[in-house]
Design an enzyme around this catalytic site. Structure first.
Site, PDB file in Angstrom:
ATOM      1  N   ASP A 280      60.531  -3.755  75.383  1.00 28.15           N
ATOM      2  CA  ASP A 280      61.481  -4.032  74.304  1.00 28.15           C
ATOM      3  C   ASP A 280      62.889  -4.154  74.899  1.00 28.15           C
ATOM      4  OD1 ASP A 280      62.371  -4.306  71.687  1.00 28.15           O
ATOM      5  OD2 ASP A 280      62.466  -2.146  71.308  1.00 28.15           O
TER       6      ASP A 280
ATOM      7  N   HIS B 216      69.686  -2.538  64.072  1.00 29.81           N
ATOM      8  CA  HIS B 216      68.913  -1.440  64.645  1.00 29.81           C
ATOM      9  C   HIS B 216      69.376  -0.108  64.046  1.00 29.81           C
ATOM     10  CE1 HIS B 216      68.326  -4.331  68.125  1.00 29.81           C
ATOM     11  NE2 HIS B 216      67.103  -4.033  67.745  1.00 29.81           N
ATOM     12  N   GLY B 217      68.512   0.905  64.168  1.00 32.86           N
ATOM     13  CA  GLY B 217      68.913   2.246  63.762  1.00 32.86           C
ATOM     14  C   GLY B 217      68.604   2.541  62.303  1.00 32.86           C
TER      15      GLY B 217
ATOM     16  N   ASP C 273      60.623   1.248  64.568  1.00 33.06           N
ATOM     17  CA  ASP C 273      60.836   2.459  65.359  1.00 33.06           C
ATOM     18  C   ASP C 273      61.395   3.580  64.483  1.00 33.06           C
ATOM     19  OD1 ASP C 273      61.154   4.303  67.362  1.00 33.06           O
ATOM     20  OD2 ASP C 273      62.700   3.216  68.453  1.00 33.06           O
TER      21      ASP C 273
HETATM   22 ZN   LIG Z   1      65.370  -4.711  68.758  1.00 34.98          ZN
END
Ligand SMILES: [Zn+2]
Length: 350
Positions: free
Chosen positions: A83, A189-190, A268
């Site tokens: 990734d 992201h996050g 994720d």
């Molecule tokens: Zn990514």
């Protein structure tokens, strides 16, 4: 079953009209959670490791843990993906280690923070594609810049700062020959993606649809696609956590993406939330416990539940036995003969 090429997984997903979740791992329990969910739902699956994960766990550990997963579950097509590779060297080292797929994120410079120019992105991605395809390995590129930061990687800011331009996406696909392309359509992201409940207008789905129409043979990838469910946030906060209220990408938006060419969906944050909530609960309810298994087991189960839910929602469930995985040597042959060439000028002429 040995590890499978991600390209084959995504080609099959395109044929079947479904998406494949790509779940990040740093340790054994996360790998077991993903495989548990894949077995439970009969899903092909992508396990991915970021540079941060490779640092945290060390490459050899991760590689052998994922290999163990493939050995124990020969019935599950499993691709091992890097990734957000930040440079040719990072991608090369992953390929040499045994990853069957790499992402070269040339949308940022090698520092993983500063947006690069289009020409820089084309150049480094092309270099990775040449090296990887000769070895039968899949390459994901990225064009446009995602918002937020995860694992120290990201430009920060809102996801709408650098949305992908469809003309550039076509030129990028033509000049690099990537198998899969991450595009920026407003995701970040996050955990803190949106500060209010996103409605249908938050993501630039029209851009995704336009790109897919012009690049039907290039598999599109959605990053920053955790849904950040309220119930997982609530568990963390109930047991002493302090998450600020936040919203992720609604599953229905991802499903709309899947109907329009999205084949790989990165998740994720949702798994991180599930793990942390489960551990906090054990600590809060039974503070006398100190055997790590007492909290790692519920953490693993909580993650497996989230992964299985995503596998069902993305449509990959039930597809693990649809096809026979090809050896990497067949992929090398496919790239050499041009059969796997995705460039619009070539693929369009087929
Ligand atoms: Zn990514």
């Amino acid at each position: 079953m040995p590890l499978v090429s991600m390209r084959q997984l995504l080609d099959e997903a395109a044929k079947g009209g479904y998406g494949v979740g790509a779940f990040n791992v740093n340790d054994m329990e996360q790998i077991q959670a993903i495989m548990g969910a894949a077995v439970e739902t009969k899903s092909p699956v992508i396990i991915q490791a970021s540079r941060g994960a490779r640092q945290f766990a060390q490459d050899r550990y991760l590689y052998h843990l994922i290999l163990a997963a493939a050995e124990l579950h020969p019935e599950i097509p499993l691709a091992m993906h890097l990734d957000h590779g930040n440079s040719f060297e990072t991608c090369k080292s992953a390929i040499e280690l045994g990853f069957t797929s790499v992402m070269m994120d040339g949308s940022l410079k090698a520092d993983g923070k500063t947006p690069s120019t289009f020409e820089e992105n084309v150049e480094v991605t092309r270099q990775v594609v040449d090296f990887a395809h000769e070895r039968g390995i899949t390459v994901e590129g990225e064009i446009g810049v995602l918002g937020g930061v995860e694992d120290g990687h990201g430009a920060g800011g809102s996801g709408l700062d650098h949305v992908t331009d469809p003309d550039q996406a076509v030129e990028f696909a033509e000049r690099t020959g990537v198998d899969a392309l991450a595009i920026a359509i407003g995701t970040s992201h996050g955990a803190y993606k949106f500060t209010k409940k996103p409605d249908g207008s938050v993501l630039k789905m029209d851009i995704l649809i336009a790109i897919h129409k012009r690049l039907p043979q290039t598999h599109l990838v959605m990053h920053g696609s955790s849904s950040v469910p309220k119930d997982l946030q609530d568990i963390i906060n109930k047991y002493g956590g302090k998450l600020k209220e936040t919203w992720g990408v609604p599953v229905e938006e991802i499903q709309l993406g899947i109907r329009n060419g999205v084949r790989k969906i990165n998740v994720d944050t949702d798994n991180r939330l599930a793990i942390t909530g489960a551990i906090r609960k054990v600590f809060a309810e039974t503070p006398e416990k100190f055997d790590p298994r007492d909290y790692l087991k519920p953490a693993r189960e909580a993650m497996q539940k989230v992964v299985a839910a995503r596998m069902n929602q993305f449509g990959q469930a039930g597809h693990s036995a649809d096809y026979t995985p090809l050896p990497i040597s067949a992929m090398i042959e496919g790239y050499k003969s041009g059969k796997l060439d995705t460039r619009p000028s070539v693929a369009g002429a087929k």
